[in-house]
Design a protein around this motif. Structure first.
Motif, PDB file in Angstrom:
ATOM      1  N   PRO A 124       9.993 -12.197  21.448  1.00  0.00           N
ATOM      2  CA  PRO A 124      11.357 -12.068  20.922  1.00  0.00           C
ATOM      3  C   PRO A 124      11.848 -10.628  20.843  1.00  0.00           C
ATOM      4  CG  PRO A 124       9.930 -13.301  19.400  1.00  0.00           C
ATOM      5  CD  PRO A 124       9.060 -12.740  20.474  1.00  0.00           C
ATOM      6  N   SER A 125      11.010  -9.693  20.352  1.00  0.00           N
ATOM      7  CA  SER A 125      11.513  -8.338  20.172  1.00  0.00           C
ATOM      8  C   SER A 125      10.453  -7.329  20.599  1.00  0.00           C
ATOM      9  CB  SER A 125      11.897  -8.117  18.712  1.00  0.00           C
ATOM     10  OG  SER A 125      12.534  -6.877  18.588  1.00  0.00           O
ATOM     11  N   TYR A 126      10.846  -6.390  21.465  1.00  0.00           N
ATOM     12  CA  TYR A 126       9.902  -5.399  21.980  1.00  0.00           C
ATOM     13  C   TYR A 126       9.611  -4.347  20.915  1.00  0.00           C
ATOM     14  CZ  TYR A 126       7.927  -2.143  25.452  1.00  0.00           C
ATOM     15  OH  TYR A 126       7.112  -1.300  26.163  1.00  0.00           O
ATOM     16  N   PHE A 127      10.643  -4.011  20.095  1.00  0.00           N
ATOM     17  CA  PHE A 127      10.466  -3.060  19.001  1.00  0.00           C
ATOM     18  C   PHE A 127      10.644  -3.788  17.677  1.00  0.00           C
ATOM     19  CE2 PHE A 127      11.860  -0.294  22.523  1.00  0.00           C
ATOM     20  CZ  PHE A 127      10.806   0.609  22.524  1.00  0.00           C
ATOM     21  N   ASP A 128      10.075  -3.238  16.622  1.00  0.00           N
ATOM     22  CA  ASP A 128      10.197  -3.792  15.272  1.00  0.00           C
ATOM     23  C   ASP A 128      11.681  -4.082  14.974  1.00  0.00           C
ATOM     24  OD1 ASP A 128      10.231  -4.290  12.565  1.00  0.00           O
ATOM     25  OD2 ASP A 128       9.781  -2.231  11.973  1.00  0.00           O
ATOM     26  N   PRO A 129      12.046  -5.363  14.745  1.00  0.00           N
ATOM     27  CA  PRO A 129      13.470  -5.728  14.622  1.00  0.00           C
ATOM     28  C   PRO A 129      14.207  -4.955  13.524  1.00  0.00           C
ATOM     29  CG  PRO A 129      12.068  -7.681  14.712  1.00  0.00           C
ATOM     30  CD  PRO A 129      11.154  -6.508  14.598  1.00  0.00           C
ATOM     31  N   SER A 243      20.346  18.321  22.143  1.00  0.00           N
ATOM     32  CA  SER A 243      21.011  18.667  20.886  1.00  0.00           C
ATOM     33  C   SER A 243      22.519  18.421  20.966  1.00  0.00           C
ATOM     34  CB  SER A 243      20.736  20.125  20.525  1.00  0.00           C
ATOM     35  OG  SER A 243      21.222  20.951  21.557  1.00  0.00           O
ATOM     36  N   GLY A 244      23.069  18.366  22.162  1.00  0.00           N
ATOM     37  CA  GLY A 244      24.512  18.195  22.316  1.00  0.00           C
ATOM     38  C   GLY A 244      24.987  16.756  22.382  1.00  0.00           C
ATOM     39  N   PHE A 245      24.053  15.802  22.453  1.00  0.00           N
ATOM     40  CA  PHE A 245      24.462  14.398  22.553  1.00  0.00           C
ATOM     41  C   PHE A 245      24.599  13.762  21.169  1.00  0.00           C
ATOM     42  CE2 PHE A 245      22.172  14.812  26.756  1.00  0.00           C
ATOM     43  CZ  PHE A 245      23.317  14.732  27.538  1.00  0.00           C
ATOM     44  N   GLU A 246      25.582  12.844  21.037  1.00  0.00           N
ATOM     45  CA  GLU A 246      25.849  12.205  19.737  1.00  0.00           C
ATOM     46  C   GLU A 246      25.078  10.896  19.584  1.00  0.00           C
ATOM     47  OE1 GLU A 246      29.892  11.833  20.710  1.00  0.00           O
ATOM     48  OE2 GLU A 246      30.128  14.009  20.765  1.00  0.00           O
ATOM     49  N   GLN A 247      25.021  10.121  20.686  1.00  0.00           N
ATOM     50  CA  GLN A 247      24.331   8.826  20.636  1.00  0.00           C
ATOM     51  C   GLN A 247      23.287   8.779  21.742  1.00  0.00           C
ATOM     52  OE1 GLN A 247      27.147   5.427  20.741  1.00  0.00           O
ATOM     53  NE2 GLN A 247      28.753   6.872  20.144  1.00  0.00           N
ATOM     54  N   CYS A 248      22.299   7.922  21.531  1.00  0.00           N
ATOM     55  CA  CYS A 248      21.263   7.725  22.540  1.00  0.00           C
ATOM     56  C   CYS A 248      20.797   6.272  22.443  1.00  0.00           C
ATOM     57  CB  CYS A 248      20.095   8.677  22.262  1.00  0.00           C
ATOM     58  SG  CYS A 248      18.673   8.416  23.345  1.00  0.00           S
ATOM     59  N   PHE A 249      20.559   5.657  23.594  1.00  0.00           N
ATOM     60  CA  PHE A 249      19.958   4.318  23.572  1.00  0.00           C
ATOM     61  C   PHE A 249      19.086   4.149  24.798  1.00  0.00           C
ATOM     62  CE2 PHE A 249      24.148   3.795  25.571  1.00  0.00           C
ATOM     63  CZ  PHE A 249      23.870   3.042  26.699  1.00  0.00           C
ATOM     64  N   ILE A 250      18.159   3.205  24.708  1.00  0.00           N
ATOM     65  CA  ILE A 250      17.308   2.908  25.851  1.00  0.00           C
ATOM     66  C   ILE A 250      17.543   1.454  26.249  1.00  0.00           C
ATOM     67  CG2 ILE A 250      15.585   4.643  25.240  1.00  0.00           C
ATOM     68  CD1 ILE A 250      13.786   2.352  24.237  1.00  0.00           C
ATOM     69  N   CYS A 251      17.184   1.111  27.479  1.00  0.00           N
ATOM     70  CA  CYS A 251      17.368  -0.281  27.883  1.00  0.00           C
ATOM     71  C   CYS A 251      16.331  -0.696  28.912  1.00  0.00           C
ATOM     72  CB  CYS A 251      18.782  -0.520  28.387  1.00  0.00           C
ATOM     73  SG  CYS A 251      19.098   0.160  29.999  1.00  0.00           S
ATOM     74  N   GLY A 252      15.982  -1.959  28.857  1.00  0.00           N
ATOM     75  CA  GLY A 252      15.029  -2.543  29.781  1.00  0.00           C
ATOM     76  C   GLY A 252      14.990  -4.034  29.520  1.00  0.00           C
ATOM     77  N   THR A 253      14.364  -4.768  30.420  1.00  0.00           N
ATOM     78  CA  THR A 253      14.306  -6.215  30.251  1.00  0.00           C
ATOM     79  C   THR A 253      13.714  -6.595  28.899  1.00  0.00           C
ATOM     80  OG1 THR A 253      14.145  -6.546  32.614  1.00  0.00           O
ATOM     81  CG2 THR A 253      13.321  -8.330  31.208  1.00  0.00           C
ATOM     82  N   THR A 258      18.466  -0.915  23.026  1.00  0.00           N
ATOM     83  CA  THR A 258      17.918  -0.496  21.731  1.00  0.00           C
ATOM     84  C   THR A 258      18.404   0.922  21.404  1.00  0.00           C
ATOM     85  OG1 THR A 258      15.922  -1.871  21.962  1.00  0.00           O
ATOM     86  CG2 THR A 258      15.766   0.016  20.487  1.00  0.00           C
ATOM     87  N   PRO A 259      19.075   1.090  20.239  1.00  0.00           N
ATOM     88  CA  PRO A 259      19.531   2.426  19.861  1.00  0.00           C
ATOM     89  C   PRO A 259      18.352   3.352  19.515  1.00  0.00           C
ATOM     90  CG  PRO A 259      20.391   0.738  18.354  1.00  0.00           C
ATOM     91  CD  PRO A 259      19.443   0.057  19.270  1.00  0.00           C
ATOM     92  N   VAL A 260      18.569   4.642  19.733  1.00  0.00           N
ATOM     93  CA  VAL A 260      17.569   5.670  19.404  1.00  0.00           C
ATOM     94  C   VAL A 260      18.173   6.566  18.325  1.00  0.00           C
ATOM     95  CG1 VAL A 260      16.302   7.668  20.312  1.00  0.00           C
ATOM     96  CG2 VAL A 260      16.555   5.592  21.718  1.00  0.00           C
TER      97      VAL A 260
END
Ligand code: PMP
Length: 296
Positions: A124-129, A243-253, A258-260
């Motif tokens: 169901p979830s790759y990372f701790d929900p 340091s200049g980015f406001e948001q970050c997320f990763i994605c995969g099957t 998933t937000p970072v």
């Protein structure tokens, strides 16, 4: 429950075998020399999302490792669907794997049989929900993605996951969920099982996939962002820029979107673009999604 002792069946060289019987010998070439390629697919509502693209990539990964899977993409598609149906899940993870067998031992494997197996389980979830919605924490890995002249970096090959496991373990020992790997030039590459995106001033920035997997989820998310009129820039990204980015997320099957919240000393917020794409992705994977959305 350990993975070799579960219930159900595994598709193995064209037939279904009881889960616990889907074994290989210790003198299997793939175990010694990493001559294996695999896929990770997800089914939603009984339908495998982008199955054709995944199984095409499986066949292509094998070709990059100089072997031919003895089934067509259509046959692999059907086998994935049948395994999913036999397991009786509507939401599940599908893991096809192809490898060189045990006819010859040594680096050369000209006459080894090519095997294919497909296992389906619920993941169901790759990372701790709970952590996932607040944004996960990433460490910066010590290991780097290799130069495409050093390794078949476009293949989803088991051998390339050695550095992923080492990087993930090092991160987990320090309390992080995962690691961000740089490439051999020192540019931002990807996580140990997912691609990475950044947001600044309403624009998405993501590394050009020239030495790591151009994820099927990555391409889907780029399509979804463009459908929203969000500009997506694929380019070389240096760690100094984080340091200049406001948001970050990763994605995969497996990871979906998933937000970072953190990468080492850098901090990010779970902002509007990240939340929008999380929702758009979960809508696109549903079998009921309009064709244009799913094809994004
Ligand atoms: N990079 C790596 C190293 C991966 O293992 C994965 C998961 N297959 C991805 C990226 C994302 O690929 P996809 O979206 O096709 O699952």
């Amino acid at each position: 429950q350990p993975f070799d002792m579960r219930d159900g069946v595994i598709w193995y060289d064209g037939a279904f075998v009881p889960w616990a019987d889907a074994k290989v010998h210790v003198l299997t070439h793939a175990l010694h020399y990493a001559s294996a390629v695999f896929e990770g697919e997800r089914a939603y509502g009984g339908v495998i999302f982008k199955m054709r693209e995944h199984n095409q990539r499986l066949v292509e990964s094998a070709r990059l490792l100089d072997f031919e899977i003895p089934y067509t993409v259509e046959e692999i598609d059907r086998a994935c669907e049948e395994t999913l149906a036999r397991q009786g899940f509507s939401d599940a993870y599908i893991r096809p794997i192809a490898w060189r067998g045990s006819e010859m031992m040594g680096v050369s494997a000209q006459h080894n049989k090519i095997h294919l197996a497909i296992a389906v389980w619920q993941w169901p979830s790759y990372f701790d929900p709970a952590q996932r919605l607040k944004g996960i924490r990433l460490d910066l890995a010590q290991w780097r993605r290799p130069d495409p002249l050093t390794a078949p970096s476009k293949a989803k090959a088991t051998g390339l996951y050695m550095i992923c496991t080492m990087s993930k373990h090092a991160a987990e020992r320090k309390g992080y969920a995962d690691a961000l790997m740089l490439d051999w030039r020192g540019q931002v590459a990807e996580c140990t099982g997912a691609n990475i995106f950044f947001v600044k001033d309403g624009v998405i920035h993501t590394p050009t996939p020239d030495c790591f997997l151009d994820g099927i989820t990555r391409r889907t998310v780029i399509g979804l962002a463009k459908a929203r009129g969000i500009e997506v820039v694929e380019r070389a990204i240096l760690p100094e820029e984080l340091s200049g980015f406001e948001q970050c997320f990763i994605c995969g099957t497996a990871a979906e979107v998933t937000p970072v919240a953190e990468i080492a000393d850098w901090r990010f917020t779970v902002g509007d673009i990240t939340s929008t794409l999380m929702n758009d992705y979960m809508a696109a994977v549903q079998p009921s999604a309009p064709k244009a959305v799913a094809a994004a």
